[in-house]
Design a protein around this motif. Structure first.
Motif, PDB file in Angstrom:
ATOM      1  N   GLN A 104       0.474  -0.853   0.282  1.00 50.35           N
ATOM      2  CA  GLN A 104      -0.096   0.299  -0.133  1.00 50.35           C
ATOM      3  C   GLN A 104       0.670   1.149   0.356  1.00 50.35           C
ATOM      4  OE1 GLN A 104      -3.211  -0.175   3.133  1.00 50.35           O
ATOM      5  NE2 GLN A 104      -3.448   1.631   2.716  1.00 50.35           N
ATOM      6  N   GLN A 105       2.325   0.712   0.648  1.00 49.77           N
ATOM      7  CA  GLN A 105       3.230   1.660   0.216  1.00 49.77           C
ATOM      8  C   GLN A 105       4.334   1.608  -0.148  1.00 49.77           C
ATOM      9  OE1 GLN A 105       2.753   2.823   4.801  1.00 49.77           O
ATOM     10  NE2 GLN A 105       2.040   5.525   4.388  1.00 49.77           N
ATOM     11  N   LEU A 106       4.311   1.674  -1.815  1.00 54.00           N
ATOM     12  CA  LEU A 106       5.408   1.358  -2.473  1.00 54.00           C
ATOM     13  C   LEU A 106       6.810   2.252  -2.037  1.00 54.00           C
ATOM     14  CD1 LEU A 106       3.987  -0.286  -5.435  1.00 54.00           C
ATOM     15  CD2 LEU A 106       4.783  -1.487  -3.716  1.00 54.00           C
ATOM     16  N   PRO A 107       7.831   1.568  -1.813  1.00 54.97           N
ATOM     17  CA  PRO A 107       9.068   2.381  -1.822  1.00 54.97           C
ATOM     18  C   PRO A 107       9.636   2.899  -2.533  1.00 54.97           C
ATOM     19  CG  PRO A 107       9.584   1.063  -0.942  1.00 54.97           C
ATOM     20  CD  PRO A 107       8.288   0.596  -1.244  1.00 54.97           C
ATOM     21  N   ILE A 108       8.890   2.679  -4.026  1.00 54.12           N
ATOM     22  CA  ILE A 108       9.694   3.005  -5.089  1.00 54.12           C
ATOM     23  C   ILE A 108       9.181   4.066  -6.128  1.00 54.12           C
ATOM     24  CG2 ILE A 108       9.299   1.697  -7.332  1.00 54.12           C
ATOM     25  CD1 ILE A 108       8.942  -0.855  -6.782  1.00 54.12           C
ATOM     26  N   ALA A 109       9.985   4.964  -7.348  1.00 52.42           N
ATOM     27  CA  ALA A 109       9.216   6.054  -7.694  1.00 52.42           C
ATOM     28  C   ALA A 109       8.142   5.738  -8.873  1.00 52.42           C
ATOM     29  CB  ALA A 109      11.030   6.515  -8.641  1.00 52.42           C
ATOM     30  N   GLU A 110       7.943   6.607  -8.934  1.00 57.24           N
ATOM     31  CA  GLU A 110       6.729   7.290  -9.857  1.00 57.24           C
ATOM     32  C   GLU A 110       7.465   6.615 -11.114  1.00 57.24           C
ATOM     33  OE1 GLU A 110       3.724  10.525 -11.850  1.00 57.24           O
ATOM     34  OE2 GLU A 110       5.091  10.811 -10.040  1.00 57.24           O
ATOM     35  N   HIS A 111       6.479   5.667 -12.087  1.00 55.22           N
ATOM     36  CA  HIS A 111       6.870   5.819 -13.262  1.00 55.22           C
ATOM     37  C   HIS A 111       8.405   4.700 -13.129  1.00 55.22           C
ATOM     38  CE1 HIS A 111       3.302   7.469 -14.199  1.00 55.22           C
ATOM     39  NE2 HIS A 111       3.968   8.268 -14.594  1.00 55.22           N
ATOM     40  N   ALA A 112       8.604   3.851 -12.437  1.00 55.22           N
ATOM     41  CA  ALA A 112       9.924   3.529 -12.840  1.00 55.22           C
ATOM     42  C   ALA A 112      10.074   1.851 -12.968  1.00 55.22           C
ATOM     43  CB  ALA A 112      10.961   3.402 -10.609  1.00 55.22           C
ATOM     44  N   VAL A 113       8.703   1.147 -12.893  1.00 51.28           N
ATOM     45  CA  VAL A 113       9.093   0.051 -13.145  1.00 51.28           C
ATOM     46  C   VAL A 113       7.830  -0.205 -14.209  1.00 51.28           C
ATOM     47  CG1 VAL A 113       7.705  -2.536 -12.265  1.00 51.28           C
ATOM     48  CG2 VAL A 113       8.835  -0.622 -11.118  1.00 51.28           C
ATOM     49  N   LEU A 120      -0.732 -14.466  -6.131  1.00 50.47           N
ATOM     50  CA  LEU A 120      -1.598 -15.478  -4.525  1.00 50.47           C
ATOM     51  C   LEU A 120      -1.284 -14.331  -3.028  1.00 50.47           C
ATOM     52  CD1 LEU A 120      -1.867 -18.946  -5.262  1.00 50.47           C
ATOM     53  CD2 LEU A 120      -3.703 -17.348  -5.912  1.00 50.47           C
ATOM     54  N   MET A 121      -1.195 -12.698  -3.555  1.00 49.15           N
ATOM     55  CA  MET A 121      -0.193 -11.781  -2.890  1.00 49.15           C
ATOM     56  C   MET A 121      -1.751 -11.052  -2.210  1.00 49.15           C
ATOM     57  SD  MET A 121       0.138  -8.858  -1.601  1.00 49.15           S
ATOM     58  CE  MET A 121       1.130  -8.061  -2.764  1.00 49.15           C
ATOM     59  N   LEU A 122      -2.510 -10.428  -2.913  1.00 51.89           N
ATOM     60  CA  LEU A 122      -3.290  -9.179  -3.407  1.00 51.89           C
ATOM     61  C   LEU A 122      -4.948 -10.025  -2.559  1.00 51.89           C
ATOM     62  CD1 LEU A 122      -3.126  -7.723  -6.833  1.00 51.89           C
ATOM     63  CD2 LEU A 122      -2.095  -7.482  -5.134  1.00 51.89           C
ATOM     64  N   GLN A 123      -5.186 -10.908  -2.242  1.00 49.71           N
ATOM     65  CA  GLN A 123      -6.254 -11.069  -1.714  1.00 49.71           C
ATOM     66  C   GLN A 123      -5.850 -10.358   0.259  1.00 49.71           C
ATOM     67  OE1 GLN A 123      -4.554 -14.491  -2.884  1.00 49.71           O
ATOM     68  NE2 GLN A 123      -3.907 -14.552  -1.381  1.00 49.71           N
ATOM     69  N   GLU A 129      -7.304  -1.376  -3.585  1.00 50.45           N
ATOM     70  CA  GLU A 129      -8.304  -0.206  -4.079  1.00 50.45           C
ATOM     71  C   GLU A 129      -6.533   0.871  -3.846  1.00 50.45           C
ATOM     72  OE1 GLU A 129     -10.600   3.226  -4.872  1.00 50.45           O
ATOM     73  OE2 GLU A 129     -11.866   2.369  -3.846  1.00 50.45           O
ATOM     74  N   ALA A 130      -6.400   0.847  -2.598  1.00 51.36           N
ATOM     75  CA  ALA A 130      -4.523   1.653  -2.511  1.00 51.36           C
ATOM     76  C   ALA A 130      -3.647   0.792  -3.529  1.00 51.36           C
ATOM     77  CB  ALA A 130      -5.118   2.332  -0.857  1.00 51.36           C
ATOM     78  N   VAL A 131      -3.599  -0.750  -3.210  1.00 47.95           N
ATOM     79  CA  VAL A 131      -2.984  -0.894  -3.342  1.00 47.95           C
ATOM     80  C   VAL A 131      -2.856  -0.944  -5.411  1.00 47.95           C
ATOM     81  CG1 VAL A 131      -1.359  -3.613  -3.907  1.00 47.95           C
ATOM     82  CG2 VAL A 131      -2.641  -2.207  -2.275  1.00 47.95           C
ATOM     83  N   PHE A 132      -4.108  -1.367  -5.874  1.00 45.54           N
ATOM     84  CA  PHE A 132      -3.378  -1.164  -6.757  1.00 45.54           C
ATOM     85  C   PHE A 132      -3.158   1.013  -7.496  1.00 45.54           C
ATOM     86  CE2 PHE A 132      -6.855  -4.370  -7.571  1.00 45.54           C
ATOM     87  CZ  PHE A 132      -5.933  -5.726  -7.990  1.00 45.54           C
ATOM     88  N   THR A 133      -4.289   1.692  -6.736  1.00 46.58           N
ATOM     89  CA  THR A 133      -3.702   2.724  -7.471  1.00 46.58           C
ATOM     90  C   THR A 133      -2.127   3.281  -7.190  1.00 46.58           C
ATOM     91  OG1 THR A 133      -5.191   3.796  -6.311  1.00 46.58           O
ATOM     92  CG2 THR A 133      -3.782   4.974  -6.465  1.00 46.58           C
ATOM     93  N   ALA A 182     -13.350  -2.998 -10.163  1.00 48.98           N
ATOM     94  CA  ALA A 182     -13.912  -1.786  -9.948  1.00 48.98           C
ATOM     95  C   ALA A 182     -12.519  -1.238  -9.150  1.00 48.98           C
ATOM     96  CB  ALA A 182     -15.354  -2.159  -8.931  1.00 48.98           C
ATOM     97  N   PHE A 183     -12.086  -1.441  -8.613  1.00 49.68           N
ATOM     98  CA  PHE A 183     -10.944  -1.295  -7.612  1.00 49.68           C
ATOM     99  C   PHE A 183     -10.008  -1.276  -8.893  1.00 49.68           C
ATOM    100  CE2 PHE A 183     -11.618  -4.434  -4.186  1.00 49.68           C
ATOM    101  CZ  PHE A 183     -11.938  -3.350  -3.455  1.00 49.68           C
ATOM    102  N   LEU A 184      -9.354  -1.388  -9.610  1.00 44.34           N
ATOM    103  CA  LEU A 184      -8.651  -1.805 -11.166  1.00 44.34           C
ATOM    104  C   LEU A 184      -9.619  -0.371 -11.784  1.00 44.34           C
ATOM    105  CD1 LEU A 184      -8.431  -5.677 -12.187  1.00 44.34           C
ATOM    106  CD2 LEU A 184      -6.517  -4.045 -10.881  1.00 44.34           C
ATOM    107  N   ARG A 185     -10.233  -0.040 -12.539  1.00 41.88           N
ATOM    108  CA  ARG A 185     -10.915   0.737 -13.178  1.00 41.88           C
ATOM    109  C   ARG A 185     -10.720   1.783 -12.764  1.00 41.88           C
ATOM    110  NH1 ARG A 185     -12.122  -0.959 -17.745  1.00 41.88           N
ATOM    111  NH2 ARG A 185     -13.411  -2.937 -18.034  1.00 41.88           N
ATOM    112  N   GLN A 186     -10.939   2.552 -10.674  1.00 41.61           N
ATOM    113  CA  GLN A 186     -10.572   2.971 -10.330  1.00 41.61           C
ATOM    114  C   GLN A 186      -9.374   3.741  -9.757  1.00 41.61           C
ATOM    115  OE1 GLN A 186     -13.506   5.074  -8.803  1.00 41.61           O
ATOM    116  NE2 GLN A 186     -12.127   6.524  -7.620  1.00 41.61           N
ATOM    117  N   ALA A 187      -8.279   2.579 -10.105  1.00 37.10           N
ATOM    118  CA  ALA A 187      -6.932   3.050 -10.536  1.00 37.10           C
ATOM    119  C   ALA A 187      -6.557   3.843 -11.750  1.00 37.10           C
ATOM    120  CB  ALA A 187      -6.018   1.559  -9.216  1.00 37.10           C
TER     121      ALA A 187
END
Length: 264
Positions: A104-113, A120-123, A129-133, A182-187
């Protein structure tokens, strides 16, 4: 936007940290699903930085490193013992960065990946929704997220058996396809591909199933579960209600797996 039940993030981290020594012995399903996930990768497109989100002990990370000519791999997990196990497993690869962090708080720069893979982790994410964002933030424009996640029919037999005993949530809540969409489209993602498959595993008993779930760190981590200890009588009633195979004394457990390929 909020769906389902609240997950206890501390208990999730604690469960996977404690399961590191037994995880590889009981994760045949994760390996099977992970190998199937690799079939959704277009090899010529994957050459830059990749993120294995929820790397666990490094099984899928190793497969990705062997399969893909990536410049850099990021192996990330919220449980430090898992990251340490992955580092040991992947010690012969020199292009891997190891990170212990919350998705939910990735220490990675914007547009770096360029690509994100998650098996089988996201569940287990508290705020999906925050993770997808966050994933959308670190992905390059046009980058892809390829992931598998447990669907709502997962452990349906165990849910039904517990429902005979009481009204508490003894099994984790798993998101439906409509919720994921819904989560994916919102992100800001575009869905490219969607698959769904049921995997059915056989066990000697309900206790063996529950032991395996605990060993893989996947036992009940719902915030709204019963806080009281389950009594021996309740446990016996649940096991008696669990559906048995017709021709044997074994029991079956369903794992509903949703696989999605989406583009930023």
């Amino acid at each position: 936007m909020s769906f389902g039940f609240n997950l206890d993030k501390h208990k999730i981290k604690q469960a996977f940290s404690q399961s590191v020594l037994t995880y590889n012995d009981v994760t045949q399903l994760q390996r099977t699903v992970g190998k199937a996930l690799l079939q959704h990768i277009k090899l010529p497109d994957v050459t830059d930085t990749l993120l294995d989100l929820g790397c666990g002990t490094g099984f899928l990370t190793a497969e990705l490193l062997t399969l893909l000519p990536c410049e850099r791999m990021i192996a990330l997990d919220m449980a430090l013992p898992m990251v340490q196990a992955a580092r040991l497993k992947l010690r012969n690869f020199d292009n891997v960065t190891y990170i212990c962090a919350d998705a939910q708080q990735l220490p990675i720069a914007e547009h770096a990946v360029g690509h994100v893979f998650s098996n089988l982790m996201l569940q287990w994410c508290v705020d999906l929704e925050a993770v997808f964002t966050e994933i959308r933030r670190v992905l390059k424009p046009g980058g892809q997220l390829v992931f598998s996640i447990f669907g709502p029919q997962t452990l349906q037999e165990l849910k039904q058996a517990w429902a005979v005993v009481d009204n508490y949530n003894h099994v984790n809540y798993f998101y439906s396809m409509s919720e994921l969409e819904a989560f994916l489209r919102q992100a800001g993602f575009t869905i490219l591909k969607y698959e769904r498959q049921s995997y059915v595993s056989s066990y000697e008993s309900v206790l063996v199933l529950m032991k395996e779930l605990k060993q893989m760190g996947a036992h009940n981590v719902n915030g709204g579960r019963n806080k009281r200890l389950t009594t021996k009588n309740q446990m016996q009633n649940m096991m008696a209600a669990y559906p048995k195979c017709i021709d044997t004394d074994r029991i079956l457990a369903t794992f509903d797996v949703i696989t999605l390929v989406v583009r930023a």
